[in-house]
Scaffold this motif. Sequence first.
Motif, PDB file in Angstrom:
ATOM      1  N   LYS A 129       0.819  -1.210   0.000  1.00 50.02           N
ATOM      2  CA  LYS A 129       0.000   0.000   0.000  1.00 50.02           C
ATOM      3  C   LYS A 129       0.852   1.258   0.000  1.00 50.02           C
ATOM      4  O   LYS A 129       0.424   2.319  -0.466  1.00 50.02           O
ATOM      5  N   LEU A 132       1.334   3.517  -3.194  1.00 52.96           N
ATOM      6  CA  LEU A 132       0.348   4.564  -3.459  1.00 52.96           C
ATOM      7  C   LEU A 132       0.376   5.657  -2.406  1.00 52.96           C
ATOM      8  O   LEU A 132       0.188   6.830  -2.715  1.00 52.96           O
ATOM      9  N   VAL A 133       0.606   5.285  -1.157  1.00 55.44           N
ATOM     10  CA  VAL A 133       0.641   6.278  -0.090  1.00 55.44           C
ATOM     11  C   VAL A 133       1.783   7.264  -0.321  1.00 55.44           C
ATOM     12  O   VAL A 133       1.640   8.471  -0.116  1.00 55.44           O
ATOM     13  N   PRO A 152      -5.918  -4.722  -6.724  1.00 50.12           N
ATOM     14  CA  PRO A 152      -5.612  -4.616  -5.292  1.00 50.12           C
ATOM     15  C   PRO A 152      -5.673  -5.960  -4.583  1.00 50.12           C
ATOM     16  O   PRO A 152      -6.581  -6.756  -4.811  1.00 50.12           O
ATOM     17  N   HIS A 157      -9.526  -3.355  -0.082  1.00 51.96           N
ATOM     18  CA  HIS A 157      -9.604  -2.795  -1.430  1.00 51.96           C
ATOM     19  C   HIS A 157     -10.023  -3.847  -2.444  1.00 51.96           C
ATOM     20  O   HIS A 157     -10.719  -3.540  -3.417  1.00 51.96           O
ATOM     21  N   GLU A 231      -4.838   2.624   4.306  1.00 49.60           N
ATOM     22  CA  GLU A 231      -5.794   2.040   3.365  1.00 49.60           C
ATOM     23  C   GLU A 231      -6.773   3.085   2.844  1.00 49.60           C
ATOM     24  O   GLU A 231      -7.202   3.027   1.688  1.00 49.60           O
ATOM     25  N   GLU A 234      -4.880   4.849   0.184  1.00 48.34           N
ATOM     26  CA  GLU A 234      -4.785   3.961  -0.974  1.00 48.34           C
ATOM     27  C   GLU A 234      -6.103   3.911  -1.733  1.00 48.34           C
ATOM     28  O   GLU A 234      -6.130   3.957  -2.974  1.00 48.34           O
ATOM     29  N   TRP A 237      -6.765   6.858  -4.096  1.00 43.60           N
ATOM     30  CA  TRP A 237      -6.072   6.774  -5.384  1.00 43.60           C
ATOM     31  C   TRP A 237      -6.631   5.654  -6.254  1.00 43.60           C
ATOM     32  O   TRP A 237      -6.828   5.831  -7.461  1.00 43.60           O
TER      33      TRP A 237
END
Length: 397
Positions: A129, A132-133, A152, A157, A231, A234, A237
């Motif tokens: 994750k 993306l973070v 995912p 997700h 999360e 995430e 996005w």
Amino acid sequence: MAGSPQQLTLLGATGSIGTQTLAVLALHPARYRVYALTAGSQWQALAAQCETWQPRYAVLADEQAALSLRNHLQALGSQTEVLAGDAALAQVAAAAEVDTVVAAIVGAAGVRPTLAAVHAGKRVLLANKEALVVTGQLFMDAVTASGAQLLPVDSEHNAIFQCLPPCAPGQNARLAGVRKLLLTASGGPFRTFTAEQLATVTPEQAVRHPNWNMGPKISVDSATLMNKGLELIEACWLFSVPPSLIDVVVHPQSVLHSMVEYDDGSVLAQLGTPDMKTPIACALAWPERIDSGARRLDFTRLAGLDFEAPDETRFPCLQLAREAMQAGGTATAVLNAANEVAVAAFLDHRLDFPGIPVVVAETLARVAAPACTDVDAVMAVDAAARQVATAQLTART
């Protein structure tokens, strides 16, 4: 399944997600071939996996560990070639022979090799994750530009992905008539603890998650609710929605993994036993379905399904993550870096449990978080945040 087996690179093979991915692959030997296995420094564990799977490449981030693995495999007469370092991780993630990359390296260390797979247009199963973070818009722009397929693996997700109409991650969920995305949280092992009790919890207690089989870092994040904050970022996005369209609901049984509420009042949910092999198998075979090896959900044995709001006073990490996402720029990269430093200190008995959000909040307040247009600039912000967070640890002792 017709055709040749899928060639797969597994980034983070010796961790919890990595080992569970191999357990699923073992159920489908004709469907998948392991091209490369990677790890950080655990060469003995990777050696055992290499003996079983005979990948073309084994990669360790640590040079000395790679030397130990190379000597060990050569003594066995193994044909697996051992590589080392960040460039090698990117190489096996982007290799032309590879169809699918499982991104399961924990933390910011997984950002560059995951991006390498994306830039190469691979089918990327995202369990890291932090990719993306930390990089956010850069990551999603790369997915769009390369035509990579992003699936995912995080249970929440993956559940939302299954409950949405067919659309690629990164497409605006609002276009599908979605009113809310609801992420469920188990609440972790300290859900009912008072503030006084939280002040004395130990790392040994924190890593004993009541429902899930996870690694130590993710288990601590679950205990602080930072995992749910990461999360949330995430999900913003992946599904192209603002934080205001995402709610977090504590669900102690971890049977209902997340929900999608639609404009007409319908709520779709994905249920199953708390076993990461289920979302792993879902992502591996999507849009087909394959056996995961997970225990089946028996509704006749369920005592009940409970839900409650998260307590962000006792567990402020969730709010810190939401605020970082709303702040924009590279604030979420600062949040993640500070959290990694704080959690490592807690696991090493150098920081108490309530100190984790304190270190994160102070780092967010002290580190500039401008928008960045390339990964090197983002990682420079990450490094600055780690330095500030580490300095706080020294000041607290």
